[in-house]
Design a protein around this motif. Structure first.
Motif, mmCIF file in Angstrom:
data_model
loop_
_atom_site.group_PDB
_atom_site.id
_atom_site.type_symbol
_atom_site.label_atom_id
_atom_site.label_comp_id
_atom_site.label_asym_id
_atom_site.label_seq_id
_atom_site.Cartn_x
_atom_site.Cartn_y
_atom_site.Cartn_z
ATOM 1 N N MET A 147 0.828 -1.212 0.000
ATOM 2 C CA MET A 147 0.000 0.000 0.000
ATOM 3 C C MET A 147 0.864 1.264 0.000
ATOM 4 N N PHE A 148 1.870 1.294 0.916
ATOM 5 C CA PHE A 148 2.705 2.494 1.003
ATOM 6 C C PHE A 148 3.520 2.692 -0.271
ATOM 7 N N ASN A 149 3.922 1.580 -0.895
ATOM 8 C CA ASN A 149 4.637 1.676 -2.161
ATOM 9 C C ASN A 149 3.728 2.271 -3.238
ATOM 10 N N PHE A 150 2.440 1.862 -3.212
ATOM 11 C CA PHE A 150 1.471 2.395 -4.178
ATOM 12 C C PHE A 150 1.309 3.911 -3.985
ATOM 13 N N ILE A 151 1.227 4.316 -2.701
ATOM 14 C CA ILE A 151 1.060 5.745 -2.414
ATOM 15 C C ILE A 151 2.281 6.541 -2.903
ATOM 16 N N ALA A 208 -19.389 8.522 -11.174
ATOM 17 C CA ALA A 208 -18.302 9.312 -11.774
ATOM 18 C C ALA A 208 -18.036 10.627 -11.041
ATOM 19 N N ALA A 209 -18.172 10.598 -9.704
ATOM 20 C CA ALA A 209 -17.910 11.814 -8.923
ATOM 21 C C ALA A 209 -16.474 11.864 -8.408
ATOM 22 N N GLY A 210 -15.722 10.787 -8.573
ATOM 23 C CA GLY A 210 -14.325 10.773 -8.133
ATOM 24 C C GLY A 210 -14.176 10.456 -6.653
ATOM 25 N N GLY A 211 -13.057 10.859 -6.091
ATOM 26 C CA GLY A 211 -12.782 10.587 -4.680
ATOM 27 C C GLY A 211 -12.009 9.292 -4.498
ATOM 28 N N LEU A 212 -11.771 8.940 -3.244
ATOM 29 C CA LEU A 212 -10.968 7.754 -2.938
ATOM 30 C C LEU A 212 -11.670 6.450 -3.292
ATOM 31 N N GLY A 213 -12.971 6.513 -3.503
ATOM 32 C CA GLY A 213 -13.705 5.328 -3.944
ATOM 33 C C GLY A 213 -13.207 4.820 -5.287
ATOM 34 N N ASP A 214 -12.632 5.725 -6.099
ATOM 35 C CA ASP A 214 -12.062 5.310 -7.394
ATOM 36 C C ASP A 214 -11.008 4.222 -7.187
ATOM 37 N N PHE A 215 -10.152 4.418 -6.171
ATOM 38 C CA PHE A 215 -9.112 3.423 -5.896
ATOM 39 C C PHE A 215 -9.736 2.080 -5.477
ATOM 40 N N ILE A 216 -10.758 2.173 -4.609
ATOM 41 C CA ILE A 216 -11.365 0.939 -4.079
ATOM 42 C C ILE A 216 -12.020 0.135 -5.210
ATOM 43 N N TYR A 217 -12.817 0.803 -6.032
ATOM 44 C CA TYR A 217 -13.544 0.064 -7.073
ATOM 45 C C TYR A 217 -12.643 -0.341 -8.239
ATOM 46 N N GLN A 218 -11.672 0.501 -8.595
ATOM 47 C CA GLN A 218 -10.712 0.103 -9.636
ATOM 48 C C GLN A 218 -9.858 -1.060 -9.141
ATOM 49 N N GLY A 219 -9.499 -1.000 -7.871
ATOM 50 C CA GLY A 219 -8.703 -2.085 -7.292
ATOM 51 C C GLY A 219 -9.466 -3.393 -7.260
ATOM 52 N N PRO A 228 -3.085 -3.353 -3.140
ATOM 53 C CA PRO A 228 -2.545 -2.071 -2.640
ATOM 54 C C PRO A 228 -3.453 -0.892 -2.990
ATOM 55 N N MET A 229 -4.044 -0.940 -4.176
ATOM 56 C CA MET A 229 -4.938 0.142 -4.590
ATOM 57 C C MET A 229 -6.193 0.186 -3.711
ATOM 58 N N ILE A 230 -6.750 -0.992 -3.433
ATOM 59 C CA ILE A 230 -7.948 -1.074 -2.579
ATOM 60 C C ILE A 230 -7.633 -0.545 -1.184
ATOM 61 N N LEU A 231 -6.505 -1.030 -0.637
ATOM 62 C CA LEU A 231 -6.127 -0.630 0.723
ATOM 63 C C LEU A 231 -5.851 0.869 0.812
ATOM 64 N N THR A 232 -5.265 1.428 -0.239
ATOM 65 C CA THR A 232 -4.984 2.874 -0.237
ATOM 66 C C THR A 232 -6.285 3.663 -0.116
ATOM 67 N N GLY A 233 -7.277 3.307 -0.930
ATOM 68 C CA GLY A 233 -8.556 4.013 -0.876
ATOM 69 C C GLY A 233 -9.232 3.841 0.468
ATOM 70 N N ALA A 234 -9.257 2.621 0.982
ATOM 71 C CA ALA A 234 -9.940 2.352 2.246
ATOM 72 C C ALA A 234 -9.208 3.007 3.417
ATOM 73 N N PHE A 235 -7.875 2.885 3.418
ATOM 74 C CA PHE A 235 -7.075 3.439 4.520
ATOM 75 C C PHE A 235 -7.195 4.958 4.583
ATOM 76 N N LEU A 236 -7.048 5.614 3.431
ATOM 77 C CA LEU A 236 -7.094 7.079 3.437
ATOM 78 C C LEU A 236 -8.488 7.595 3.778
ATOM 79 N N SER A 237 -9.517 6.867 3.341
ATOM 80 C CA SER A 237 -10.884 7.267 3.676
ATOM 81 C C SER A 237 -11.112 7.183 5.191
ATOM 82 N N ALA A 238 -10.656 6.079 5.795
ATOM 83 C CA ALA A 238 -10.799 5.914 7.245
ATOM 84 C C ALA A 238 -9.973 6.965 7.986
#
Length: 207
Positions: A1-5, A157-168, A175-185
């Motif tokens: 995840m941190f590498n992805f960020i 199509a509103a964007g936000g960190l959900g893009d990472f979660i659903y694309q992941g 790592p992409m899923i975790l990035t979206g979930a972690f940053l949102s939390a």
């Protein structure tokens, strides 16, 4: 995840800012509408029951369905997302404003009237200071809820960190899923922390 960020820094910053913008816009709108509504209905039991009933019904609508209902009105993108998030944020803000004002001791209001204070003075100098912690509690709940629900806004199509979660999820990229979930939390926790500090600052000493 941190590498992805680290390797997707600009994109991560951009999506995080989109997420903040969507959530914050909705909560600010809900405060602008919800707090005055809470004050207006406080002395009207039937009206307050009606308003809270409608807000409760809105709250029970699944978030995905709420976004879908907003599409015919605003199309896809940011506007329907903010509208749906705004509706979700209304209930805790109206309800806590109502509870906060009702929690003020009637004897204090009576004493303020006896001192010759106008309705406006009683509202801003007595009711708001004494109920601010409860009102802020509603704003904190609305903010944390909005940040969480905003992750679904990616589906319109509103964007936000959900893009990472659903694309992941669609590409099996953990790592992409975790990035979206972690940053949102993290955003929810940080927002709640700072709103808590603001609440303490606004609450009169001795309360």
């Amino acid at each position: 995840m941190f590498n992805f960020i680290l390797t997707h820094g600009p994109e991560v910053v951009s999506k995080t800012l989109e997420h903040i913008s969507l959530s914050l816009s909705a909560v600010i709108l809900a405060c602008i509408i919800g707090i005055p509504v809470g004050f207006l209905i406080v002395n009207h039991k039937k009206l307050s029951n009606l308003v809270l009933g409608i807000a409760n019904i809105i709250q029970t609508i699944p978030s995905l369905a709420m976004f879908a209902f907003a599409l015919p009105l605003f199309g896809i993108g940011v506007k329907p997302a903010i509208f749906a998030l705004f509706l979700y944020a209304l209930l805790p803000i109206i309800k806590n404003t109502l509870l906060g004002i009702r929690s003020v001791d009637p004897a204090i209001i009576k004493a303020a009237r006896g001192m010759g204070m106008s309705k406006k003075q009683i509202m801003f100098m007595v009711e708001v200071p004494l109920s601010i912690s409860i009102i802020m509690g509603g704003i904190r709940i609305a903010t944390v809820t909005s940040i969480g629900v905003t992750t679904i806004a990616t589906l319109i199509a509103a964007g936000g960190l959900g893009d990472f979660i659903y694309q992941g999820l669609s590409t099996f990229n953990q790592p992409m899923i975790l990035t979206g979930a972690f940053l949102s939390a993290l955003l929810a926790l940080v927002s709640d922390f700072f709103l808590g500090l603001l609440e303490k600052k606004l609450t009169s000493k001795g309360l």
